[in-house]
Design a protein around this motif. Sequence first.
Motif, PDB file in Angstrom:
ATOM      1  N   LEU A  65     -15.429  -8.025  12.419  1.00  0.00           N
ATOM      2  CA  LEU A  65     -16.776  -7.971  11.855  1.00  0.00           C
ATOM      3  C   LEU A  65     -16.942  -8.970  10.715  1.00  0.00           C
ATOM      4  N   TYR A  66     -15.887  -9.145   9.927  1.00  0.00           N
ATOM      5  CA  TYR A  66     -15.941 -10.059   8.778  1.00  0.00           C
ATOM      6  C   TYR A  66     -15.563 -11.491   9.135  1.00  0.00           C
ATOM      7  N   GLY A  67     -15.075 -11.693  10.362  1.00  0.00           N
ATOM      8  CA  GLY A  67     -14.708 -13.043  10.785  1.00  0.00           C
ATOM      9  C   GLY A  67     -13.433 -13.559  10.150  1.00  0.00           C
ATOM     10  N   VAL A  68     -12.459 -12.661   9.935  1.00  0.00           N
ATOM     11  CA  VAL A  68     -11.183 -13.067   9.348  1.00  0.00           C
ATOM     12  C   VAL A  68     -10.043 -12.609  10.257  1.00  0.00           C
ATOM     13  N   GLU A  69      -8.902 -13.246  10.107  1.00  0.00           N
ATOM     14  CA  GLU A  69      -7.707 -12.847  10.849  1.00  0.00           C
ATOM     15  C   GLU A  69      -7.096 -11.633  10.158  1.00  0.00           C
ATOM     16  N   VAL A  70      -6.618 -10.681  10.931  1.00  0.00           N
ATOM     17  CA  VAL A  70      -6.002  -9.480  10.368  1.00  0.00           C
ATOM     18  C   VAL A  70      -4.850  -9.848   9.437  1.00  0.00           C
ATOM     19  N   GLY A  71      -4.023 -10.780   9.845  1.00  0.00           N
ATOM     20  CA  GLY A  71      -2.870 -11.190   9.033  1.00  0.00           C
ATOM     21  C   GLY A  71      -3.252 -11.717   7.663  1.00  0.00           C
ATOM     22  N   ASN A  72      -4.448 -12.292   7.545  1.00  0.00           N
ATOM     23  CA  ASN A  72      -4.887 -12.828   6.259  1.00  0.00           C
ATOM     24  C   ASN A  72      -5.277 -11.735   5.269  1.00  0.00           C
ATOM     25  N   LEU A  73      -5.362 -10.500   5.729  1.00  0.00           N
ATOM     26  CA  LEU A  73      -5.717  -9.389   4.849  1.00  0.00           C
ATOM     27  C   LEU A  73      -4.507  -8.835   4.105  1.00  0.00           C
ATOM     28  N   PHE A  74      -3.308  -9.200   4.567  1.00  0.00           N
ATOM     29  CA  PHE A  74      -2.092  -8.681   3.953  1.00  0.00           C
ATOM     30  C   PHE A  74      -1.520  -9.703   2.978  1.00  0.00           C
ATOM     31  N   PRO A  75      -0.967  -9.203   1.855  1.00  0.00           N
ATOM     32  CA  PRO A  75      -0.395 -10.127   0.876  1.00  0.00           C
ATOM     33  C   PRO A  75       0.855 -10.805   1.431  1.00  0.00           C
ATOM     34  N   ALA A  76       1.054 -12.043   1.014  1.00  0.00           N
ATOM     35  CA  ALA A  76       2.270 -12.757   1.400  1.00  0.00           C
ATOM     36  C   ALA A  76       3.453 -12.123   0.674  1.00  0.00           C
ATOM     37  N   PRO A  77       4.605 -12.036   1.320  1.00  0.00           N
ATOM     38  CA  PRO A  77       5.771 -11.468   0.647  1.00  0.00           C
ATOM     39  C   PRO A  77       6.136 -12.287  -0.584  1.00  0.00           C
ATOM     40  N   SER A  78       6.479 -11.596  -1.648  1.00  0.00           N
ATOM     41  CA  SER A  78       6.862 -12.260  -2.884  1.00  0.00           C
ATOM     42  C   SER A  78       8.326 -12.657  -2.823  1.00  0.00           C
ATOM     43  N   THR A  79       8.647 -13.832  -3.335  1.00  0.00           N
ATOM     44  CA  THR A  79      10.034 -14.263  -3.398  1.00  0.00           C
ATOM     45  C   THR A  79      10.541 -14.222  -4.835  1.00  0.00           C
ATOM     46  N   GLY A  80       9.720 -13.706  -5.747  1.00  0.00           N
ATOM     47  CA  GLY A  80      10.139 -13.589  -7.136  1.00  0.00           C
ATOM     48  C   GLY A  80      11.308 -12.625  -7.269  1.00  0.00           C
ATOM     49  N   SER A  81      12.203 -12.906  -8.214  1.00  0.00           N
ATOM     50  CA  SER A  81      13.408 -12.093  -8.395  1.00  0.00           C
ATOM     51  C   SER A  81      13.088 -10.628  -8.640  1.00  0.00           C
ATOM     52  N   ARG A  82      12.074 -10.347  -9.446  1.00  0.00           N
ATOM     53  CA  ARG A  82      11.742  -8.949  -9.747  1.00  0.00           C
ATOM     54  C   ARG A  82      11.271  -8.213  -8.492  1.00  0.00           C
ATOM     55  N   GLN A  83      10.465  -8.871  -7.659  1.00  0.00           N
ATOM     56  CA  GLN A  83       9.989  -8.213  -6.447  1.00  0.00           C
ATOM     57  C   GLN A  83      11.132  -8.004  -5.461  1.00  0.00           C
ATOM     58  N   VAL A  84      12.002  -8.997  -5.333  1.00  0.00           N
ATOM     59  CA  VAL A  84      13.151  -8.868  -4.439  1.00  0.00           C
ATOM     60  C   VAL A  84      14.046  -7.722  -4.922  1.00  0.00           C
ATOM     61  N   ALA A  85      14.274  -7.649  -6.232  1.00  0.00           N
ATOM     62  CA  ALA A  85      15.093  -6.570  -6.794  1.00  0.00           C
ATOM     63  C   ALA A  85      14.453  -5.213  -6.518  1.00  0.00           C
ATOM     64  N   SER A  86      13.153  -5.138  -6.670  1.00  0.00           N
ATOM     65  CA  SER A  86      12.440  -3.890  -6.406  1.00  0.00           C
ATOM     66  C   SER A  86      12.582  -3.483  -4.945  1.00  0.00           C
ATOM     67  N   ASP A  87      12.476  -4.448  -4.046  1.00  0.00           N
ATOM     68  CA  ASP A  87      12.646  -4.168  -2.619  1.00  0.00           C
ATOM     69  C   ASP A  87      14.060  -3.666  -2.319  1.00  0.00           C
ATOM     70  N   ILE A  88      15.059  -4.284  -2.950  1.00  0.00           N
ATOM     71  CA  ILE A  88      16.452  -3.888  -2.730  1.00  0.00           C
ATOM     72  C   ILE A  88      16.688  -2.481  -3.273  1.00  0.00           C
ATOM     73  N   ILE A  89      16.138  -2.190  -4.437  1.00  0.00           N
ATOM     74  CA  ILE A  89      16.281  -0.845  -5.014  1.00  0.00           C
ATOM     75  C   ILE A  89      15.714   0.198  -4.065  1.00  0.00           C
ATOM     76  N   GLU A  90      14.542  -0.086  -3.527  1.00  0.00           N
ATOM     77  CA  GLU A  90      13.918   0.859  -2.598  1.00  0.00           C
ATOM     78  C   GLU A  90      14.805   1.096  -1.370  1.00  0.00           C
TER      79      GLU A  90
END
Length: 127
Positions: free
Chosen positions: A63-88
């Motif tokens: 309806l909005y004329g966008v790709e579904v994939g463009n609605l999701f955030p790109a994965p972060s490669t920052g150290s804090r985000q990676v650490a948070s992912d590993i902790i989880e």
Amino acid sequence: MASRAEEEIAVQVGRALANARLDAGRTQEEVAEILEIDKQTISRIETGRSWPSPARLVALASLYGVEVGNLFPAPSTGSRQVASDIIELLERLSPKDRVWVRRWLKQLCGRLAVEPAGAARRRKIPR
């Protein structure tokens, strides 16, 4: 119960949907009428309090004329985000497995930190 990371993604997807709706020149009321749902459902999705079903997500993106994939955030490669992912991920393991993963990760990072950038690509892969 959703993890903090899942809640953050829901909010980011909701914002992306709200922005896409505004870019498409639509109101929440119009979208609700077109999809035959109530306006509060659109509001809950756009604020990240509720996830749309896959079919509804595809319908909104179309309806909005966008790709579904463009609605999701790109994965972060920052150290804090990676650490948070590993902790989880580690929280799901037994204490014994956490120790094993920690040792393995420490060895892997030590090895990768020593190799010059691009060395892995130059190495011949055994056949």
